[in-house]
Enzyme design. Structure first.
Site, PDB file in Angstrom:
ATOM      1  N   THR A  83      25.918  16.330 -29.867  1.00 20.71           N
ATOM      2  CA  THR A  83      27.362  16.469 -29.741  1.00 20.71           C
ATOM      3  C   THR A  83      27.759  17.777 -30.401  1.00 20.71           C
ATOM      4  O   THR A  83      27.147  18.175 -31.391  1.00 20.71           O
ATOM      5  CB  THR A  83      28.105  15.301 -30.415  1.00 20.71           C
ATOM      6  OG1 THR A  83      29.472  15.675 -30.657  1.00 20.71           O
ATOM      7  CG2 THR A  83      27.480  14.932 -31.740  1.00 20.71           C
ATOM      8  N   CYS A 196      31.625  21.408 -25.394  1.00 17.95           N
ATOM      9  CA  CYS A 196      31.627  19.957 -25.545  1.00 17.95           C
ATOM     10  C   CYS A 196      30.553  19.457 -24.599  1.00 17.95           C
ATOM     11  O   CYS A 196      30.478  19.905 -23.445  1.00 17.95           O
ATOM     12  CB  CYS A 196      32.990  19.365 -25.191  1.00 17.95           C
ATOM     13  SG  CYS A 196      33.015  17.566 -25.295  1.00 17.95           S
ATOM     14  N   THR A 197      29.730  18.550 -25.067  1.00 16.34           N
ATOM     15  CA  THR A 197      28.547  18.187 -24.288  1.00 16.34           C
ATOM     16  C   THR A 197      28.871  17.416 -23.017  1.00 16.34           C
ATOM     17  O   THR A 197      27.979  17.205 -22.189  1.00 16.34           O
ATOM     18  CB  THR A 197      27.554  17.400 -25.154  1.00 16.34           C
ATOM     19  OG1 THR A 197      28.216  16.299 -25.789  1.00 16.34           O
ATOM     20  CG2 THR A 197      26.942  18.299 -26.216  1.00 16.34           C
TER      21      THR A 197
END
Length: 229
Positions: A83, A196-197
């Protein structure tokens, strides 16, 4: 192959991508039936997300540090925190479990600088865009980071938590992200970091006139380099 500890679940949708990328990359490098040697602890994201929005970062550390210590006891030799946002507490986690942490911002900075890029836009959660733990780390490497305006940041953040973390992908949200990317390009960025993953679930290079840096893939590559190094 060294054992990698993956701390995921934030969200499960991006952790699924990490697992696939880690294994595909190992297979590409080694061939045959080789796959990633790793331990995965996937946390319940709901209490973590609530603590994030409450500003109770100590509570997030308590959850993640316990999980990280479990990975260390299980034989992990390094920690991959799957994350971007929770790298806000990366130092605390590294200290708690005693494992070296493969920092996502460092891997991203390496990739950006290797391509000669010095000015980037950032799409991420509001925490990552508005606080210094991530942008400051990039700036420390000489990278100028621009973020969307306040209204755009709010929409980018909403789509992440209300849609992408729930495995919901909407065309109208993709259109909104395209507009944000275009506005960053108009402000002079040379590339945009998908910080952001989950964001790479929504947009791809086809949605941007400048290079996009997918931090999930970059981070997974760093994890594989550790395992095979």
């Amino acid at each position: 192959m060294r054992m990698l500890g993956v701390l995921g679940g934030m969200s499960w949708t991006s952790t699924e991508s990490y697992y696939r990328m880690l294994n595909r990359c190992v297979a590409e490098r080694l061939g045959g039936l080789h796959s990633a040697r790793l331990l995965l602890h996937s946390v319940d994201f709901a209490p973590v997300a609530q603590a994030q929005h409450d500003g109770d970062w100590d509570a997030t550390v308590a959850v993640l540090a316990d999980a990280a210590r479990g990975l260390e006891r299980g034989g992990a030799e390094a920690l991959l925190l799957a994350t971007n946002t929770m790298h806000k507490v990366a130092d605390e986690l590294e200290q708690a479990c005693g494992l070296p942490l493969l920092h996502i911002a460092d891997a991203t900075a390496d990739a950006v600088l290797a391509d000669g890029i010095e000015r980037v836009g950032l799409l991420a959660t509001a925490f990552t865009m508005e606080q210094d733990f991530y942008t400051g780390r990039l700036a420390g490497r000489g990278i100028d980071v621009l973020v969307p305006d306040a209204g755009q940041r709010a929409e980018v953040h909403r789509v992440i938590y209300d849609e992408l973390c729930l495995d919901v992908v909407r065309d109208e949200s993709r259109d909104a992200y395209r507009e944000v990317i275009a506005s960053l390009v108009q402000r002079g960025v040379q590339a945009v970091i998908l910080g952001c993953t989950e964001v790479s679930l929504l947009v791809s290079q086809a949605d941007s006139s400048v290079p996009l840096y997918d931090t999930t893939r970059i981070h997974a590559d760093a994890g594989v380099s550790f395992m095979l190094g």
